[in-house]
Design an enzyme around this catalytic site. Structure first.
Site, PDB file in Angstrom:
ATOM      1  N   SER A 261      67.236   2.158  63.418  1.00  0.00           N
ATOM      2  CA  SER A 261      66.578   2.828  64.537  1.00  0.00           C
ATOM      3  C   SER A 261      65.072   2.552  64.547  1.00  0.00           C
ATOM      4  CB  SER A 261      66.900   4.315  64.446  1.00  0.00           C
ATOM      5  OG  SER A 261      66.840   4.886  65.718  1.00  0.00           O
ATOM      6  N   HIS A 402      75.249   6.082  66.973  1.00  0.00           N
ATOM      7  CA  HIS A 402      73.959   5.687  66.400  1.00  0.00           C
ATOM      8  C   HIS A 402      73.873   6.209  64.965  1.00  0.00           C
ATOM      9  CE1 HIS A 402      69.686   4.689  66.808  1.00  0.00           C
ATOM     10  NE2 HIS A 402      69.393   5.868  66.269  1.00  0.00           N
TER      11      HIS A 402
HETATM   12  C1  GTR Z   1      64.972   7.935  69.406  1.00  0.00           C
HETATM   13  C2  GTR Z   1      64.159   6.818  70.018  1.00  0.00           C
HETATM   14  C3  GTR Z   1      64.753   5.519  69.615  1.00  0.00           C
HETATM   15  C4  GTR Z   1      65.058   5.447  68.133  1.00  0.00           C
HETATM   16  C5  GTR Z   1      65.490   6.776  67.530  1.00  0.00           C
HETATM   17  C6  GTR Z   1      65.351   6.907  66.014  1.00  0.00           C
HETATM   18  O1  GTR Z   1      64.658   9.158  69.832  1.00  0.00           O
HETATM   19  O2  GTR Z   1      64.161   6.982  71.398  1.00  0.00           O
HETATM   20  O3  GTR Z   1      63.930   4.462  70.030  1.00  0.00           O
HETATM   21  O4  GTR Z   1      63.998   4.924  67.464  1.00  0.00           O
HETATM   22  O5  GTR Z   1      64.788   7.838  68.033  1.00  0.00           O
HETATM   23  O6  GTR Z   1      64.508   6.298  65.391  1.00  0.00           O
HETATM   24  O7  GTR Z   1      66.093   7.688  65.459  1.00  0.00           O
END
Ligand code: GTR
Length: 421
Positions: A261, A402
């Site tokens: 992420s 995710h």
């Molecule tokens: C989210 C963000 C993403 C990603 C994620 C993370 O909120 O929009 O780009 O980076 O966080 O890092 O968990």
């Protein structure tokens, strides 16, 4: 009657506004755009050899990403030193060596201390290794009671054991599912992790961490072309690498930088800026990571800069709702890593990160790998879920959300056995 009309107008306006700001998840609404050719220079010259890529095209792309996207590192450290805080030859039921090392970064009488946690397989002398940041502290990657709890600022999160902006022992092991340490060791790789908030706290005032270390007196914001937090975290990975090169248990020529992420975005930038990293893994890195920005699918440049104004440099904000003006796209960030092995992974339900945009980015970076005689991804359609494509450039999309799963790590290990070891 009048108030009905007003209500109606208000409703209509909010519908219009939300339609405009609702993230797009429809393939049919992805705008038409040209993918900038990595092999044509900004002034139109075609690159046909790896030497001209390295001498002309790569530097101009690196300069663009540095000045307009992630931001430049504003100077040098005065000093860096390492202290082994703790060491055991009997970690993980005797299978691994554990080390905890303080890295002391000093500049203009200020200092910042960051703690590395290392596990190394006992069965060999020098190990290839995965290096990556964790989100909640080194003590969260496993149940090991000897791992130190960090004391730096952290975002409050009771479920993760962060109370009054400090991590606590309650978070020990809470992220173990993302770090299959035993399997990594078993496969003959080491693991080194560090806590990203120790390097630069993930909050948007940019008042502390590495940023504060590099400010001139009276300065409290980086200049428009200078680093945001992603570049500061990437710099931190470079300093971890400085240590790893000195550790005789580590094969410094086989360090793969990994991240999930926002930390996947960080790993990509670290790999692009520091050629010592032998390979890079981007797990669900999305917007500003592996995904093509010009697709404007899920998270967009405007959205990420609004939610996280401190991640990129201030110059990047000129591309908010203005992706078509970008002379580059993220496949060219991937190409900066060539010819080194690079793995990009997506998750099917992670639409916010635009899996297809991540795949296409790998596809469009492939011609640059081709210049070096390395195999990229030549099919332009996405593979089925859970069917990895593993060449020097690798890609998979797995089922699920995710996250970082055992499935992801199984693929990374298999690929690293072939392309790193
Ligand atoms: C989210 C963000 C993403 C990603 C994620 C993370 O909120 O929009 O780009 O980076 O966080 O890092 O968990």
């Amino acid at each position: 009657m009048k108030s009905h009309l007003l209500n109606f107008i208000f409703l209509l306006m909010s519908l219009l506004v939300s339609a405009q700001f609702e993230p797009n998840y429809e393939e049919s609404r992805v705008p038409q755009f040209q993918v900038p050719d990595p092999l044509i220079t900004f002034d139109g010259k075609k690159i046909q050899e790896s030497e001209t890529w390295m001498k002309q095209r790569r530097p101009e792309l690196l300069r663009f990403f540095t000045q307009q996207v992630y931001g430049a590192v504003p100077g040098d450290l005065d000093n860096i030193s390492f202290t082994v805080l703790e060491k055991s030859r009997n970690a993980l039921d005797g299978k691994a060596i554990r080390k905890q090392v303080a890295i002391r970064l000093q500049r203009k009488k200020k200092e910042l201390v960051v703690t590395l946690l290392l596990y190394l397989p006992k069965k060999q002398k020098r190990s290839p290794l995965f290096l990556g940041y964790n989100f909640y502290g080194n003590h969260t990657v496993g149940k090991d009671p000897a791992v130190l709890v960090p004391s730096c600022w952290s975002n409050n999160n009771e479920a993760m054991g962060v109370i009054q902006n400090r991590p606590t022992d309650a978070s020990r092991g809470l992220r173990a599912h993302r770090w299959p340490v035993e399997q990594i060791i078993e496969a003959g790789f080491g693991l080194c992790t560090l806590y990203y908030n120790e390097v630069d706290p993930d909050k948007n005032d940019l008042s502390d961490g590495l940023h504060a270390l590099f400010y001139d007196s009276g300065q409290d914001m980086p200049q428009d072309n200078q680093w945001g937090s992603l570049a500061a975290w990437a710099f931190g990975l470079g300093r971890a690498m400085d240590y790893l090169e000195t550790d005789r248990g580590v094969d410094g020529s086989k360090v793969v930088v990994f991240g999930h992420s926002r930390l996947g975005k960080t790993a990509l930038w670290a790999g692009a800026t520091d050629p010592r990293f032998a390979g890079v893994i981007s797990n669900n890195s999305g917007c500003g990571g592996a995904a093509l920005s010009k697709r404007q699918f899920g998270e967009t440049v405007g959205r990420i800069n609004n939610s996280f104004p401190h991640w990129f440099c201030a110059n990047f904000k000129q591309f908010n709702e203005n992706e078509e003006a970008l002379p580059v796209d993220q496949h060219q960030l991937l190409a900066l890593i060539a010819p080194r092995p690079l793995y990009v992974a997506s998750a099917q339900e992670d639409r916010w990160a635009d899996p297809k945009g991540e795949f296409l980015s790998v596809y469009h970076a492939s011609p640059v790998y081709g210049l070096f005689g390395k195999q990229g991804i030549t099919q332009n359609t996405m593979p089925m879920a859970n069917t990895p494509l593993q060449n020097t450039l690798a890609y998979h999309i797995r089922t699920g959300k995710h996250d970082v799963t055992d499935y992801d790590w199984e693929q990374y290990i298999k690929w690293a056995e072939k392309f790193i070891k």
